[in-house]
Design a protein around this motif. Structure first.
Motif, PDB file in Angstrom:
ATOM      1  N   UNK A  78       0.832  -1.202   0.000  1.00 48.92           N
ATOM      2  CA  UNK A  78       0.000   0.000   0.000  1.00 48.92           C
ATOM      3  C   UNK A  78       0.865   1.251   0.000  1.00 48.92           C
ATOM      4  N   UNK A  79       2.054   1.144  -0.628  1.00 41.61           N
ATOM      5  CA  UNK A  79       2.989   2.277  -0.668  1.00 41.61           C
ATOM      6  C   UNK A  79       3.365   2.615  -2.103  1.00 41.61           C
ATOM      7  N   UNK A  80       3.403   3.898  -2.361  1.00 41.67           N
ATOM      8  CA  UNK A  80       3.907   4.409  -3.635  1.00 41.67           C
ATOM      9  C   UNK A  80       5.430   4.372  -3.523  1.00 41.67           C
ATOM     10  N   UNK A  81       6.072   3.551  -4.357  1.00 42.82           N
ATOM     11  CA  UNK A  81       7.521   3.387  -4.220  1.00 42.82           C
ATOM     12  C   UNK A  81       8.319   4.105  -5.308  1.00 42.82           C
ATOM     13  N   UNK A  82       7.680   4.414  -6.441  1.00 42.63           N
ATOM     14  CA  UNK A  82       8.407   5.115  -7.504  1.00 42.63           C
ATOM     15  C   UNK A  82       7.430   5.836  -8.413  1.00 42.63           C
ATOM     16  N   UNK A  83       7.873   6.985  -8.906  1.00 40.32           N
ATOM     17  CA  UNK A  83       7.144   7.749  -9.915  1.00 40.32           C
ATOM     18  C   UNK A  83       8.174   8.147 -10.966  1.00 40.32           C
ATOM     19  N   UNK A 113       4.974  12.280  -0.240  1.00 48.22           N
ATOM     20  CA  UNK A 113       3.593  12.631   0.107  1.00 48.22           C
ATOM     21  C   UNK A 113       2.649  11.440  -0.017  1.00 48.22           C
ATOM     22  N   UNK A 114       3.048  10.430  -0.773  1.00 49.56           N
ATOM     23  CA  UNK A 114       2.204   9.274  -1.048  1.00 49.56           C
ATOM     24  C   UNK A 114       0.875   9.700  -1.672  1.00 49.56           C
ATOM     25  N   UNK A 115       0.931  10.754  -2.471  1.00 51.94           N
ATOM     26  CA  UNK A 115      -0.268  11.252  -3.144  1.00 51.94           C
ATOM     27  C   UNK A 115       0.148  12.230  -4.242  1.00 51.94           C
ATOM     28  N   UNK A 140      -5.499   6.929  -9.374  1.00 49.83           N
ATOM     29  CA  UNK A 140      -6.909   6.542  -9.465  1.00 49.83           C
ATOM     30  C   UNK A 140      -7.057   5.202 -10.186  1.00 49.83           C
ATOM     31  N   UNK A 141      -6.311   5.003 -11.279  1.00 50.63           N
ATOM     32  CA  UNK A 141      -6.387   3.757 -12.034  1.00 50.63           C
ATOM     33  C   UNK A 141      -5.919   2.570 -11.194  1.00 50.63           C
ATOM     34  N   UNK A 142      -4.999   2.817 -10.272  1.00 51.96           N
ATOM     35  CA  UNK A 142      -4.485   1.754  -9.389  1.00 51.96           C
ATOM     36  C   UNK A 142      -5.345   1.591  -8.147  1.00 51.96           C
ATOM     37  N   UNK A 143      -6.382   2.427  -8.008  1.00 46.08           N
ATOM     38  CA  UNK A 143      -7.224   2.422  -6.790  1.00 46.08           C
ATOM     39  C   UNK A 143      -6.360   2.590  -5.554  1.00 46.08           C
ATOM     40  N   UNK A 144      -5.391   3.493  -5.677  1.00 41.46           N
ATOM     41  CA  UNK A 144      -4.404   3.680  -4.598  1.00 41.46           C
ATOM     42  C   UNK A 144      -4.933   4.606  -3.518  1.00 41.46           C
ATOM     43  N   UNK A 145      -4.818   4.148  -2.310  1.00 43.75           N
ATOM     44  CA  UNK A 145      -5.080   4.957  -1.121  1.00 43.75           C
ATOM     45  C   UNK A 145      -3.889   4.718  -0.200  1.00 43.75           C
ATOM     46  N   UNK A 146      -3.219   5.786   0.168  1.00 40.46           N
ATOM     47  CA  UNK A 146      -2.015   5.658   1.002  1.00 40.46           C
ATOM     48  C   UNK A 146      -2.347   4.963   2.315  1.00 40.46           C
TER      49      UNK A 146
END
Length: 148
Positions: A78-83, A113-115, A140-146
């Protein structure tokens, strides 16, 4: 013709010429790398891959004044690891200069920021705005919620 009327006539001619020059300068585009074509995605938006607990998603290609911006995100758990920016303004030397200092800052801020709620990089307003929009579409496409 009197000296006064000659001066008045000269001032009108000079003033009129100056006015025309100012209007022409105002209408002349200040940047030659203005892009008026729609943003065509470099990579297909949506989920690219899933595997080993990691999801990779491309955001939409967002048109900006200087060219399209598109990002790819990697999410593990549930973590954003790379952009990563897969498309960004790079048509001229100034575009490349701005992108080279703005994109690393935007990437670091997004992961921290994880957002997509990140600050605009000074001097890269259009790129920052496009980056945020593309990032939000990928999240949004990944249904990501930090993870909170």
């Amino acid at each position: 013709m009197t000296a006064h009327s000659q001066r008045l006539r000269r001032n009108i001619v000079v003033g009129g010429t100056t006015g025309v020059l100012l209007v022409l300068l105002f209408l002349y585009p200040s940047s030659r790398n203005h892009v008026s074509t729609p943003a065509v995605p470099v990579a297909t938006p949506g989920v690219v891959s899933t595997g080993s607990g990691e999801v990779t998603v491309n955001g939409t290609s967002e048109g900006t004044r200087y060219g399209p911006v598109q990002v790819r995100v990697s999410i593990r758990g549930r973590r954003l690891v790379a952009v990563t920016a897969v498309a960004y303004p790079s048509s001229g030397g100034r575009d490349r200069e701005i992108s080279s200092f703005a994109l690393p800052r935007l990437e670091q801020e997004a992961v921290a920021a994880q957002s997509a709620r990140i600050d605009t990089v000074s001097g890269a307003t259009f790129t920052s705005d496009g980056y945020r929009r593309s990032l939000q579409s990928a999240l949004d496409a990944a249904h990501f919620r930090a993870a909170g």
